[in-house]
Design an enzyme around this catalytic site. Structure first.
Site, PDB file in Angstrom:
ATOM      1  N   CYS A 113      60.589   1.888  51.923  1.00 34.12           N
ATOM      2  CA  CYS A 113      61.446   3.053  52.151  1.00 34.12           C
ATOM      3  C   CYS A 113      61.392   3.497  53.607  1.00 34.12           C
ATOM      4  O   CYS A 113      62.376   4.028  54.140  1.00 34.12           O
ATOM      5  CB  CYS A 113      61.071   4.194  51.219  1.00 34.12           C
ATOM      6  N   HIS A 427      56.998   9.052  50.231  1.00 30.18           N
ATOM      7  CA  HIS A 427      58.324   8.425  50.187  1.00 30.18           C
ATOM      8  C   HIS A 427      59.183   8.936  51.333  1.00 30.18           C
ATOM      9  O   HIS A 427      59.224  10.133  51.623  1.00 30.18           O
ATOM     10  CB  HIS A 427      58.984   8.761  48.851  1.00 30.18           C
TER      11      HIS A 427
END
Length: 479
Positions: A113, A427
């Site tokens: 990510c 994330h």
């Protein structure tokens, strides 16, 4: 890497590589590119059972040349009717991208990510795409290594694929050459690829592109990446103890917003970031001494990148810890007071004209003295631009016989956020403003429309997504 053949319906795909260091989900992404069958619909028979996304290749005993059977339905391609209205689904994929108003998402290939969000933010810069398109398909300059060349080619191809696709893209080639060029992004933990720092990925990718796209023989724009993102700093370095003083100049790709108990707003953090202490040898004292370094901006880019310094090394836990403090940032950023006196002088005339033009749009009366001096301001800018070699940083190339001048005012166009308590976990997500003015949240392969008024709320203060990198686009004035 073993190669296998995969039979799907009436087709057989031979010599499909399996990278045993990556989970089977990545192999399914490869098959998605070949067949159009999304990974979640794929049923691959192996050893009398179905291949699971998180299975361990070493326990499956896959042999070279082995034949695998795959079942699954590809995404349906809607055929355009011969007559009648044309729906978006009937358009070619490139036209669908235009109709949707945003480009495709990127599959997460296993803690990637940080890479996906970096790519989506840089992908919004049309001038960078143009420079990449001009990059040669084959061959490279003698002073450029092969891995740098391959990463530049992979970046160009990935940007091109994102522009032409409405379906999520699997950035396999880009990821492989990124790890080859920068091995730190290939670190493993318990057999899985580790989460990495998005800021490091951003900086390394820009540095690589700067080296690859540089063309000293091109007088018009010898270093396009530096012209787009480079910030020129001039610093006064002085030692109070010895009275020594010197000046330094440097070029960076981002300003740092340092966060402390006194910092509540981006501007305050930037001022802190332009001041620092360093210890070095003092010639007059004959020993080490503390020097104070005061910096200011002496050259502005088209795209201003700002990093919120949220991570620091925590000795107790031996890892990067995160500062969760809320730091507000504006949609419109004015950096005039952070600039050197010389740069301020170049910005004054365009800023005065810009204020007058914006005042007219709002129906305000223009200052007669100010409006009467527009011609004088234009002549002054032209004289400075032609006589000062460093004037490149305060203006851009001419368009239709008008030069585009920087004003020191920037508009927010991208935010890269981090959710979690550590740089090596959590994330990363990209929030990108499209040409249409719409904001899109790129959460890996899932683009989600967002309201503009919600973007400044990503300022921290909890465990929600908080800004880690902001990118601003210069507000230019044609003259």
């Amino acid at each position: 890497m073993p190669t296998v053949s995969v039979k799907w319906q009436k087709e057989t795909f031979s010599a499909v590589e399996i990278d045993a260091s990556q989970p089977p989900y990545v192999f399914k992404c490869q098959l998605y590119d070949l067949t159009g069958v999304p990974p979640e619909r794929q049923k691959i028979m192996i050893k009398g059972g179905l291949l699971k996304d998180d299975a361990d290749w070493s326990t499956l005993g896959v042999k070279e040349g082995q034949k695998l059977m795959m079942m699954g339905t590809a995404d349906e391609i809607v055929k355009a009717p011969e007559k009648g209205p044309v729906f978006m689904e009937d358009l070619p994929e490139e036209e669908q991208v235009v109709a949707v108003g945003h480009s495709a998402g990127l599959f997460n290939l296993g803690n990637t990510c940080y890479m996906n969000s970096t790519v989506q933010c840089l992908h919004l810069v049309p001038e960078l795409k143009s420079a990449l398109i001009k990059y040669p398909h084959a061959g490279r300059s003698s002073d450029l290594d092969q891995s740098s060349h391959l990463l530049t080619v992979a970046t160009r191809d990935l940007f091109n694929e994102l522009d032409k696709s409405v379906k999520p893209v699997a950035p396999m080639q880009f990821w492989m050459v990124l790890r080859k060029k920068f091995p730190q992004f290939g670190q493993l933990h318990n057999g899985s690829f580790m989460q990495q720092d998005a800021e490091e990925c951003w900086t390394q990718l820009l540095y690589n592109l700067s080296q690859s796209l540089r063309s000293p023989s091109c007088s018009e724009n010898p270093d396009p990446v530096k012209a787009l993102f480079g910030i020129e700093l001039v610093s006064r370095v002085h030692c109070e103890e010895s009275g020594e003083e010197s000046s330094e100049t440097e070029s960076v790709y981002a300003l740092k917003c340092h966060i402390s108990q006194e910092v509540n707003h981006l501007h305050e953090g930037l001022k802190h970031g332009l001041k620092s202490e360093l210890e070095k040898a003092s010639p007059s004292l004959g020993r080490s001494a503390i020097y104070l370094k005061d910096s200011c901006i002496n050259g502005l880019p088209r795209y201003l990148t700002i990093q919120f310094v949220r991570f620091f090394w925590k000795r107790e836990s031996n890892q990067k810890a995160k500062i969760l403090r809320k730091v507000d940032y504006p949609v419109e950023l004015d950096v005039y007071d952070l600039c050197s006196n010389g740069l301020r002088k170049k910005l004054e005339a365009p800023r005065r004209i810009l204020r007058d033009e914006e005042g007219k749009k709002l129906g305000l009366k223009t200052n007669e003295k100010s409006s009467g001096s527009v011609d004088k301001d234009v002549k002054m800018i032209e004289a400075e631009g032609s006589s000062n070699a460093s004037g490149e940083s305060s203006k851009t190339t001419s368009q239709e016989d008008k030069e585009m001048h920087l004003t020191g005012i920037y508009d927010l166009v991208a935010v890269l956020t981090h959710k979690g308590r550590s740089a090596d976990s959590g994330h990363y997500v990209a929030w990108v403003k499209q040409e249409s003015g719409k904001w899109i949240q790129y959460d890996d392969d899932n683009p989600i429309p967002q309201r503009e008024e919600d973007i400044p709320k990503l300022s921290g203060g909890g465990d929600w997504h908080m800004a880690y990198i902001c990118m601003y686009k210069a507000r230019l004035l044609p003259m």
